[in-house]
Design an enzyme around this catalytic site. Structure first.
Site, PDB file in Angstrom:
ATOM      1  CG  ASP A 161     -62.039 -23.593  39.075  1.00 32.72           C
ATOM      2  OD1 ASP A 161     -61.708 -23.666  37.883  1.00 32.72           O
ATOM      3  OD2 ASP A 161     -61.275 -23.136  39.947  1.00 32.72           O
ATOM      4  CD  GLU A 220     -57.532 -19.803  37.188  1.00 38.48           C
ATOM      5  OE1 GLU A 220     -56.640 -18.967  36.960  1.00 38.48           O
ATOM      6  OE2 GLU A 220     -58.597 -19.510  37.768  1.00 38.48           O
TER       7      GLU A 220
END
Length: 431
Positions: A58, A123
């Site tokens: 991400d 994250e």
């Protein structure tokens, strides 16, 4: 993205499990599925060490109109720099690790180590569900892991590679001052009441002085003392202070020496004021007295600070400052986030293996650095699995993670792929 990564790992011959991570509840009540977390493994030879790599796919949001010179979601090479969102944080390092593994496959050579992957897609949103999964798989997927490698930070210079052995923790605070829920007209009420904004500015102004020193009594009491060995580590780091200042676009730092600057960035606590909720902030003039405001600040924690002690010290200090103002307003203080600092033992086998691999690929000794930010997963792995955790960054100091025009240098990406492969070989020798 998680599907693409899982397929790429299967093509390498890895056993891949895409673990359902459940749902995330948003503040507006909306419920969104969390991307699956990938657990993959390649090799289970009991005679070889097992190295587990953590990475995330991400990224931070990015829009070209915010100042990107290229489309942030199209990888674009300009003058040896690979521009695009996620190039250095963290897709480049994830791909470099996959490249290292696939090199042995392409040469029909046996992998010198057993390799495991933990790859997530949340994250940047605080890794919800990851800690729970690590706990759950402690006796399963992670039971055979000997070493954990994270490559999710940067070097301290443009050309000298680094090994990271510590990060700071973080305690995030909200301080609310409230008179009433509605705002006031300053012509009607100005001068006859305690204004919440004035109280809040006084509170925030009492936290840190102009030299960066935190003014909360007792806050430095538990900070680990500096050792002579540690001082020598800072002296050895390759950092041009003037170049660092210019690349940071800062007129002047608070400290004039490399050693002082690095110690205050890595091994001393810092307090930063982030913003005020409820205050008038749009362009133009508006004669309003906010009825309720919330100040936001955080303290970066270092060994051996105790989070609950810090919370108590902050609340006691703000209570004292507020009481001196004799304000009729209500004040409440809350700690909304608490993340512990992390440090590693640099004498562990994998740090020695990484140093040798860096010498092989780059022909130099690495800078031994800490990171002033917080990477919670390192502490989670270390405390839960009780195995050695190392941070092995690939990106240069000017890569611009989270910023416009994020990039990774072509040189860093290719040499970084070689570095991971060399690390496997060195790890096998030492184990």
């Amino acid at each position: 993205m998680m599907g693409l990564a899982a397929e790429r790992l299967r093509l390498l011959g890895a056993r891949v499990d895409s673990v359902d991570a459940g749902f995330q509840q948003l503040p507006d009540g909306q419920s969104l599925p969390i991307p699956p977390i990938i657990l993959a493994e390649l090799g289970d030879d009991p005679k070889k060490p097992t190295v587990c790599f953590y990475g995330h796919l991400d990224v931070q949001p990015a829009r070209q109109e915010d100042g990107w010179v290229t489309d942030p979601y199209t990888l674009t090479e300009v003058d040896g720099k690979l521009y695009g969102r996620g190039t250095t944080d963290n897709k480049g390092p994830v791909l470099a690790w996959i490249n290292a593994v696939s090199t042995f496959r392409a040469l029909d050579e046996d992998l010198p180590v057993n390799v495991k992957f933990v790859i997530e897609g949340m994250e940047e949103a605080g890794s919800p569900a990851l800690e729970e999964l690590v706990q759950k798989e402690k006796a399963g997927f992670f039971s055979s892991v000997d070493y954990i490698v994270i490559s999710d930070n940067l070097w301290i210079s443009r050309r000298t590679p680094a090994l990271t052995y510590g990060v700071r923790g973080n305690s995030y605070f909200m301080v609310e001052v409230k008179c009433r829920d509605q705002d006031f007209h300053s012509g009607t009420f100005g001068g006859i009441l305690n204004e919440p904004m004035a109280d809040l500015v006084a509170l925030l102004g009492s936290l840190v002085d102009s030299s960066g020193r935190i003014l909360i009594p007792g806050i430095y009491d538990h900070v680990a003392p500096v050792t002579e060995e540690e001082k020598r580590t800072y002296e050895a780091i390759n950092l041009d202070l003037e170049e660092y200042r210019k690349s940071s676009q800062v007129k002047k730092f608070l400290f004039d020496t490399k050693e002082e600057l690095l110690m205050h960035l890595w091994r001393y606590p810092s307090l930063s004021i982030h913003g005020i909720e409820g205050a008038f902030h749009e362009p133009g003039a508006k004669t309003v007295i906010p009825g309720r405001v919330i100040g936001k600040f955080s303290i970066r924690l270092v060994p051996h600070m105790n989070m609950s002690v810090v919370e108590k010290q902050v609340k006691q200090h703000l209570d004292y400052i507020f009481s001196k103002r004799n304000s009729s307003n209500q004040m409440t203080v809350s700690m909304t986030l608490g993340l512990h600092p992390w440090t590693a033992n640099t004498r562990d086998n994998q740090y020695l293996a990484a140093k040798r691999a860096i010498k092989t690929v780059f022909g130099t000794e690495p800078d031994m650095i800490r990171d002033g930010s917080t990477i919670p997963i390192a502490k989670i792995f270390q405390d839960t699995i009780q195995k050695s955790v190392m941070m092995l960054p690939l990106g240069a100091v000017d890569d611009g993670e989270h910023s416009q025009n994020e990039k990774i240098n072509r040189w860093n990406y290719i040499e970084g792929s070689k570095l991971f492969a060399a690390f496997f070989l060195e790890m096998a020798k030492l184990h």
